[in-house]
Scaffold this active site. Structure first.
Site, short mmCIF file in Angstrom:
data_model
loop_
_atom_site.label_atom_id
_atom_site.label_comp_id
_atom_site.label_asym_id
_atom_site.label_seq_id
_atom_site.Cartn_x
_atom_site.Cartn_y
_atom_site.Cartn_z
CG ASN A 82 -0.34 -0.04 2.50
OD1 ASN A 82 0.72 -0.63 2.68
ND2 ASN A 82 -0.94 0.62 3.46
CD GLU A 124 3.93 -1.98 13.65
OE1 GLU A 124 2.72 -1.72 13.79
OE2 GLU A 124 4.78 -1.83 14.53
CB CYS A 177 -2.44 0.14 8.05
SG CYS A 177 -1.01 1.21 8.30
CD GLU A 234 7.63 -0.97 11.87
OE1 GLU A 234 6.79 -0.23 11.32
OE2 GLU A 234 8.27 -1.84 11.26
P1 NDP Z 1 0.15 -9.38 3.17
O1 NDP Z 1 0.15 -9.83 4.57
O2 NDP Z 1 -0.55 -10.18 2.15
O3 NDP Z 1 1.64 -9.23 2.64
C1 NDP Z 1 2.62 -8.47 3.31
C2 NDP Z 1 3.99 -8.98 2.88
O4 NDP Z 1 4.18 -10.30 3.41
C3 NDP Z 1 4.14 -9.11 1.37
O5 NDP Z 1 5.46 -8.81 1.01
C4 NDP Z 1 3.82 -10.58 1.15
O6 NDP Z 1 4.32 -11.08 -0.06
C5 NDP Z 1 4.51 -11.20 2.36
N1 NDP Z 1 4.04 -12.54 2.70
C6 NDP Z 1 2.89 -13.16 2.32
N2 NDP Z 1 2.85 -14.41 2.85
C7 NDP Z 1 3.98 -14.57 3.58
C8 NDP Z 1 4.51 -15.64 4.38
N3 NDP Z 1 3.85 -16.78 4.54
N4 NDP Z 1 5.68 -15.45 5.01
C9 NDP Z 1 6.35 -14.28 4.89
N5 NDP Z 1 5.91 -13.24 4.13
C10 NDP Z 1 4.74 -13.38 3.50
O7 NDP Z 1 -0.38 -7.88 3.20
P2 NDP Z 1 -0.69 -6.94 1.96
O8 NDP Z 1 0.54 -6.80 1.12
O9 NDP Z 1 -1.96 -7.42 1.33
O10 NDP Z 1 -0.91 -5.52 2.68
C11 NDP Z 1 -2.12 -5.09 3.19
C12 NDP Z 1 -2.17 -5.35 4.68
O11 NDP Z 1 -1.12 -4.67 5.33
C13 NDP Z 1 -3.43 -4.80 5.31
O12 NDP Z 1 -3.95 -5.75 6.20
C14 NDP Z 1 -2.96 -3.58 6.08
O13 NDP Z 1 -3.76 -3.24 7.17
C15 NDP Z 1 -1.59 -4.00 6.48
N6 NDP Z 1 -0.77 -2.85 6.80
C16 NDP Z 1 -0.45 -2.60 8.12
C17 NDP Z 1 0.28 -1.49 8.47
C18 NDP Z 1 0.68 -1.22 9.89
O14 NDP Z 1 1.55 -0.41 10.10
N7 NDP Z 1 0.08 -1.86 10.88
C19 NDP Z 1 0.72 -0.53 7.45
C20 NDP Z 1 0.34 -0.89 6.11
C21 NDP Z 1 -0.39 -2.01 5.82
P3 NDP Z 1 3.33 -11.15 -1.33
O15 NDP Z 1 2.94 -9.75 -1.64
O16 NDP Z 1 4.14 -11.76 -2.39
O17 NDP Z 1 2.18 -12.02 -0.92
#
Ligand code: NDP
Length: 507
Positions: A175, A273, A307, A487
């Site tokens: 995002n 996070e 988020c 963080e």
């Molecule tokens: P995901 O959890 O799908 O992916 C986050 C990252 O983790 C990506 O690089 C993804 O790779 C990777 N990933 C996926 N599966 C695994 C695994 N089994 N082991 C290790 N890494 C893995 O989130 P999104 O990318 O869809 O992002 C949106 C989400 O992020 C929302 O829920 C949002 O709320 C949250 N978010 C939270 C924030 C915070 O500060 N709390 C800030 C911004 C977003 P790949 O893309 O290849 O699947």
């Protein structure tokens, strides 16, 4: 300024002068391992889509555990020297990276907008400046980072050594691609760790450009390694690797749970996070105009894909109708359009899959009895190149109870629900009713009420009469299913170091 950007058929590429060759051509991204740009061991690639057109415009290495193993080896090899490098030298290199990001703002913003679908103006004003600020903040922060000492009168003195962990993994979402990627990498390398990082496979472009910038800035080989690919392959391999001592992750709660499970038996340090479903609490005594301006942003910025957005809006009854009328009117005026057009306030959502997920939730809201006040469907965009893009009209829904699925589950799109409330205790109950606890916004001119409400809300971050005002020194993170660890500021520098107490007898 030695970096060169090319924009051919939508593909921005940055490389150091004289290095502008890619084995497979500019449309193919490469991993950054041991200071070099290399293809994946498998020699296979994943399609990368432009969300505004729905077309494939570049290809990402489909890396796997073999590439991660090579990256971890490079990081491990670099660790001894990097962790011993004086902080002022680490600081200078990181400041060069910050400068180069700043100098290349226009092209990095363009790349972010094409890759993610966000309006170019947003990438230019928020994403890329913040990426540079992350490096600058932690580069200078490390110069002032001190550890404690504890004196035992005449008998002994204790001091705390803060040692880097070694090789750490940084995994980020789509995002705010470069913004969140650098928010993790910068404190990790400032404290002397070496990093294996994975951007989201959905938005890899600015991470690829960062590789070129790190080479140009003189970051020693192996200090930062960027491995592209799927989460279930690359992300999982990073979290499973025995040499990786800590993981900093931002993403969905379900993925965070998986990482916690995979790492449970290995005692890696974890910072997670995760998702949010943040409340926006509006009391009748608020500064209405200021609240309305900000609520439009906190509901729909980045197509609601932040988020920290506040998609559950609770409005005190005396101003509910006034709020509803103006909020709907102003939301209808938010122009959804080509992200590259300066007139667009809303761009495309990030992927076809996400587009369908958001539409599914709008449909669910209707089935749960919600009334769509505006939006509620795919947006038609005038630019012909965007006819197959993934655009959704900003949507406002009323008439749903706080405990229904629409109000409990994270949609992460341009969808907000509005709900009236009568009493403070009632709205606090509503606000705390989800499994999440990332942030909350409170609007009131009554300072006592603001403090009282803030103290009772279950969230790691509370904004009073503002939203997304960020001071990088403050602790950032959520409670409940939104996060584990913090963080920002010293918290990040502490996370990436292990304290060792040394007790010296005085006599
Ligand atoms: P995901 O959890 O799908 O992916 C986050 C990252 O983790 C990506 O690089 C993804 O790779 C990777 N990933 C996926 N599966 C695994 C695994 N089994 N082991 C290790 N890494 C893995 O989130 P999104 O990318 O869809 O992002 C949106 C989400 O992020 C929302 O829920 C949002 O709320 C949250 N978010 C939270 C924030 C915070 O500060 N709390 C800030 C911004 C977003 P790949 O893309 O290849 O699947």
């Amino acid at each position: 300024m030695v970096l060169i950007f090319l924009l051919t058929e939508d593909v921005p590429v940055v490389y150091k002068e004289g290095q502008m060759k890619k084995k497979r051509g500019n449309k193919y991204l490469e991993n950054y391992i041991n200071g070099e740009m290399i293809g994946p061991e498998s020699d296979t690639y994943i399609d990368n889509y432009n969300p505004a057109t729905g077309a494939v415009y570049s290809f990402i290495p489909d890396s796997d555990k073999k590439d991660v193993a090579i990256a971890v080896k490079a990081a491990d090899k670099a660790f001894n020297s990097w962790s011993q490098t004086p902080v002022d030298k680490r600081c200078r290199i990181m400041l060069r990276i910050a400068d180069l990001i700043e100098q290349n703002l226009e092209n990095l913003a363009l790349a972010e907008s094409i890759d993610n679908g966000k309006p170019l103006s947003l990438a230019k004003s928020i994403d890329i400046p913040r990426a540079s600020a992350n490096f600058r903040f932690f580069a200078t922060g490390i110069m002032h980072f001190a550890s404690e000492s504890h004196i035992m009168e005449n008998s002994a003195i204790n001091y705390t050594n803060r040692k880097p962990l070694g090789v750490v993994g940084c995994i980020s979402p789509w995002n705010l691609p470069l913004y969140l990627f650098t928010w993790k990498i910068a404190p990790a390398i400032a404290t002397g760790n070496c990093v294996v990082a994975k951007p989201s496979e959905i938005t890899p472009m600015t991470a690829d450009l960062l590789s070129g910038i790190c080479i140009e800035a003189g970051l020693p080989p192996g200090v930062l390694n960027i491995v592209h690919g799927y989460g279930h392959k690359v992300g999982k391999a990073i979290t499973e690797h025995p040499k990786v001592k800590g993981i900093s992750f931002t993403g969905g709660t379900k993925t965070g749970q998986e990482i916690a499970q995979v790492t449970a038996g290995t005692f890696k340090k974890l910072s997670l996070e995760m998702g949010g479903k943040n409340p926006n609490i509006i009391f009748a005594d608020c500064n209405f105009d200021e609240m309305m301006r900000t609520t439009l942003r906190s509901s729909f910025s980045n197509q609601g894909q932040i988020c920290l957005c506040g998609p559950r809006i609770f409005i005190e009854k005396p101003i509910y109708e006034k709020f509803k009328k103006e909020f709907v009117e102003r939301t209808k005026k938010l122009k959804v359009g080509d992200p590259l057009s300066p007139k667009s306030r809303q761009g495309a959502v990030v992927s076809k899959e996400h587009f369908e997920k958001i539409l599914y939730y709008i449909d669910l809201a209707k089935k749960e009895g919600g009334k769509i006040l505006c939006g509620g469907k795919k947006a038609t965009v005038t630019a012909s190149r965007c006819k197959n893009g993934w655009f959704i009209e900003p949507t406002i829904i009323e008439g749903l109870p706080p405990k229904c699925r629409t109000n409990q589950e994270e949609i992460f799109g341009p969808v907000a629900t509005i709900m009236p409330f009568e009493r403070e205790s009632e709205v606090i109950r509503y606000a705390n009713s989800t499994p999440y606890g990332l942030s909350a916004t409170i609007w009131t001119e009554d300072i006592s009420k603001a403090h009282r409400t803030a103290a009772l809300i279950e969230a790691g971050i509370i904004w009073v009469n503002c939203w997304l005002v960020r001071d990088l020194r403050t602790p950032f993170g959520g409670v409940k299913n939104s996060g584990m660890g913090r963080e920002g500021g010293w918290e990040a520098l502490r996370f990436f170091t292990e304290p060792q107490n040394v007790c010296v007898k005085l006599q």
